[in-house]
Each structure stands twice: as structure tokens, then as C-alpha cells.
Design a protein around this motif. Sequence first.
Motif, PDB file in Angstrom:
ATOM      1  N   ASP A  84       9.224  -3.299   0.653  1.00 48.04           N
ATOM      2  CA  ASP A  84       8.745  -2.414   2.191  1.00 48.04           C
ATOM      3  C   ASP A  84      10.015  -3.226   2.762  1.00 48.04           C
ATOM      4  O   ASP A  84      10.558  -1.791   3.266  1.00 48.04           O
ATOM      5  CB  ASP A  84       7.938  -4.534   2.312  1.00 48.04           C
ATOM      6  N   THR A  85      10.596  -3.834   2.363  1.00 54.36           N
ATOM      7  CA  THR A  85      12.180  -4.041   3.805  1.00 54.36           C
ATOM      8  C   THR A  85      13.371  -4.358   2.730  1.00 54.36           C
ATOM      9  O   THR A  85      14.550  -4.200   3.665  1.00 54.36           O
ATOM     10  CB  THR A  85      11.846  -5.750   4.843  1.00 54.36           C
ATOM     11  N   LEU A  86      13.446  -4.353   1.414  1.00 54.12           N
ATOM     12  CA  LEU A  86      14.697  -4.594   0.670  1.00 54.12           C
ATOM     13  C   LEU A  86      14.051  -3.564  -0.520  1.00 54.12           C
ATOM     14  O   LEU A  86      13.427  -3.118  -0.684  1.00 54.12           O
ATOM     15  CB  LEU A  86      14.668  -5.546  -0.015  1.00 54.12           C
ATOM     16  N   LEU A 179       2.758  -4.444   1.001  1.00 52.22           N
ATOM     17  CA  LEU A 179       2.761  -3.038   0.347  1.00 52.22           C
ATOM     18  C   LEU A 179       2.781  -1.887   1.100  1.00 52.22           C
ATOM     19  O   LEU A 179       2.723  -0.850   1.098  1.00 52.22           O
ATOM     20  CB  LEU A 179       3.916  -2.959  -0.397  1.00 52.22           C
ATOM     21  N   VAL A 180       0.901  -2.323   0.193  1.00 47.44           N
ATOM     22  CA  VAL A 180      -0.185  -0.898   0.489  1.00 47.44           C
ATOM     23  C   VAL A 180       0.156  -0.605   2.200  1.00 47.44           C
ATOM     24  O   VAL A 180       0.075   0.196   3.178  1.00 47.44           O
ATOM     25  CB  VAL A 180      -1.793  -1.137   0.563  1.00 47.44           C
ATOM     26  N   GLY A 181      -0.039  -1.914   3.075  1.00 43.12           N
ATOM     27  CA  GLY A 181       0.215  -1.682   4.732  1.00 43.12           C
ATOM     28  C   GLY A 181       0.859  -0.814   4.744  1.00 43.12           C
ATOM     29  O   GLY A 181       0.744  -0.098   5.924  1.00 43.12           O
ATOM     30  N   PRO A 208      -1.675   3.746  -3.092  1.00 41.96           N
ATOM     31  CA  PRO A 208      -2.502   2.970  -3.669  1.00 41.96           C
ATOM     32  C   PRO A 208      -3.360   2.082  -3.306  1.00 41.96           C
ATOM     33  O   PRO A 208      -2.883   1.069  -2.020  1.00 41.96           O
ATOM     34  CB  PRO A 208      -1.390   2.298  -4.893  1.00 41.96           C
ATOM     35  N   GLU A 209      -4.303   1.183  -4.151  1.00 47.17           N
ATOM     36  CA  GLU A 209      -5.127   0.261  -3.588  1.00 47.17           C
ATOM     37  C   GLU A 209      -5.187  -1.496  -3.759  1.00 47.17           C
ATOM     38  O   GLU A 209      -4.173  -1.010  -5.182  1.00 47.17           O
ATOM     39  CB  GLU A 209      -6.644   0.196  -3.597  1.00 47.17           C
ATOM     40  N   ILE A 213      -2.382  -1.521 -10.550  1.00 45.60           N
ATOM     41  CA  ILE A 213      -1.171  -1.009 -10.614  1.00 45.60           C
ATOM     42  C   ILE A 213      -0.483  -0.197 -10.620  1.00 45.60           C
ATOM     43  O   ILE A 213      -0.531   1.085 -10.457  1.00 45.60           O
ATOM     44  CB  ILE A 213      -1.463  -1.380 -12.813  1.00 45.60           C
ATOM     45  N   PHE A 214       0.869  -0.611 -10.085  1.00 49.88           N
ATOM     46  CA  PHE A 214       2.039   0.078  -9.121  1.00 49.88           C
ATOM     47  C   PHE A 214       3.191  -0.185 -10.121  1.00 49.88           C
ATOM     48  O   PHE A 214       3.222  -0.978 -10.741  1.00 49.88           O
ATOM     49  CB  PHE A 214       2.191  -0.367  -7.288  1.00 49.88           C
TER      50      PHE A 214
END
Length: 396
Positions: A84-86, A179-181, A208-209, A213-214
Motif C-alpha cells: 500500500d505505501t511500500l 489495503l482494500v481501502g 477484493p473483499e 485470499i489475495f
Amino acid sequence: MKRAGFRIVRGTVAFGLVLAVALVAMLAPGARARTQKPALQAKTWLAITGKPLAATAGARMFERGGNAVDAACAMLAATCTMWDTLAWGGETQALVFNPKTGKVVAVNALGVAPTGATAEFFRSKGLTYPPEYGPLAAVTPGTPGGLFTMLAEWGKLSLSEVLAPAIELADGYPIESELVGVISRERDRLSGWPFSLALFLPHAGNPPETGEIFRQPDLARTLRRLVGAESGALKAGKSRKDAILAAYDLFYKGELARELTEAARTEGALLTVDDLARWRVKLEEPVKTTYRGIEVNKLTTWTQGPAMLEALNLLEGYDLKGMGYNTSRYVNTVAQAMHLAFADRDFYYGDPDFPPEEPIRGLLSKDYAKKRSAEIDAAKSAPTARPGPTTRASRR
């Protein structure tokens, strides 16, 4: 983190948070109890990062007998994989205390612009400045090289061990709401790139919700190829360090470099294989000051780290504890010191690889801080903050 004498501090923490940590010794005892975050204690080691699963990766390295550098590299790999930030295409900055030399080493794994990213090129595209996002904003990835270098120089474990948690995460983990946000907020931008659309917006353009599993199969394959380069070098009789650097060569000079640049250029980036091959991690001298007898080190002016040191110098003569934590005088004094330091940052800091030379010695001198701190008025706020004067002598 601490183990076997090594200490490592990531350099990407936001300035305000770092300053808050630096000032924690000044807080009144009652103020500390108001936080909802528990204090952490440890006897032999401590692994801390913004992602619980990544902190677990660091803990696993300590449990395998690794040191703080091993743990930091494992957590860096894990947080980049959790995106997300990295990210693996980003940069890495670190300060490492080496107990063998008694010195702090600054790790500069900052990406640089490709050779084709000239002022003339951007003007030809009708742009006044390089874009903030997209392929034309891409620089050489610094994070892989920074991780390989730190691990090779100061770690104890193998690259295979250190990347194992990140590979497990790339194979699939329950994605968190944070991360979803981020993906939801960046949906429009991500949907403009085919690979990003397929990976981050798999449900008809939706993320993804939470808890799903991502999976990142391409990243998992890349990480396994890096581990494979290390394994092949070890089988060929190479040392631990040289085997780790074989992964470095694969990424920046080998087949991965060619694949990376081909994919990036297909999307419009300017990166070339020569740009990747020429890029190097720099091990530098940090800049430092003392705050009431405590030595504080930071990375130099290619970050905003020295601004923290200047702010500490400006605050050294003030009784912040006596003002009371978060009182109007306390907040106003700290805020003005930060404003003055930021004003100097904005005016004097530049690319240290190009002239003019930044007057860092003058900006971080105690004499300059005494003169500059006279501009702080604890009783009322200051509407503006201008850079302070430095002399020609202070540039040397």
C-alpha cells in the motif's frame, strides 16, 4: 530492533512521527497513559512494522538465529508484498549501527530518473514537470538492491530464508481492510493499467473483499527466481555474500532486468537496461546532531531527515516538559520549530549529486540554531516561516 549489537532504523517514517518519538522523553507521565496503544517490552529482540503479518516475518528471522538486519529485510520484503505505501518498485532508506565499527551507516537505495527523462523530453510532451503518476514517473527500483545489499553486508541468514515469508504472502494471504481501502480509493488510476486492473480489481473492476485470499503469482515467481539465483551461486561454490549479490545481478543486470524494462517500456516508461545496470546502492555517512547529550543520526538531504535534526536543535533550549504535554505553548513551540526547519528544507535542500552544495553544516550547527530559535514565540503562532540566512563559510 536489537540483536547481537545490530540496530536498524528504517528512514521512511513520517517526520512528525519521528519527532514525536524523539520527544517522548519530555512527556509528562500522565500523558503517556492516554494512548490506546500498549507499550512494548522485549528482553532480546523486538520486531516492529506497520503490518502485523510483516512483523511476524521479522520475528521468524530472530527465531532462526538471525540479527536485526535479517529481520528488517524480511519485514521490508513482506510489507512490499502487502502493497500500500511500500512496494518492490519503490525505494529503501535505512540507518544501520554496526557494532564492529561503532559507526552508523546510511543506506541510500533511492531510485533515480532514467536517462531519457530530460527537461526537453517532458517539454516535448507539453509538460512543465514530470508527472506524479504513471509510467513516465517511474524511476529505477531501489528496494530490491537495498535489501540485497543490507542482507549481504550485515545479515546472517540466506536470501532464501529472508524472502520465505514474502513468498508465502505472494502465494496468497487474507487481504486486510486497509489495503482494500487503498485500492478502492485508487480504483480509477489502477484501472488504467492492464496488469494493475487484473491484479487489484479482479471482480469486474472492484477490489477484493476484506479477508479474501489475495494472490500475486507473478511476484511470487519473481521472488523465487531471485532465491534460485542465490541457490545456483551457492552450488557453484560462491560465498554467502556473493550468492546474495547474484540475485542483485539477476534483477539489475540479468534476465529480470530485461523483462522489467520491456514490460515498463510497453506501458510508456523510459527505463532502459542500461539505467538498471548503472544504478548502485550507496553506503553513506549519516548527518547527526545531539539533543541534550543524545546523539541522533539521519540520512542526508536527499531525504527530509536533516529537518528533524534542525528542529531538535531549535527545541533544545526550551523546557517542553515544563510547558506540559499538548498545552498550547507546547504545541505552538514544537510547531514553530518544525515550520522553521521545513522552511530551510524547502529552500536549501536539493539533489546532493548536483550543485550547488547544500549548506548542511551551517543548518545543523548549534550557533545557527540559537539564532534561528529566537524567531520562535511560544506565546503566539507565527503566520509564516521563512528560510534563515547561511553564510558562505557554513557551506563548507
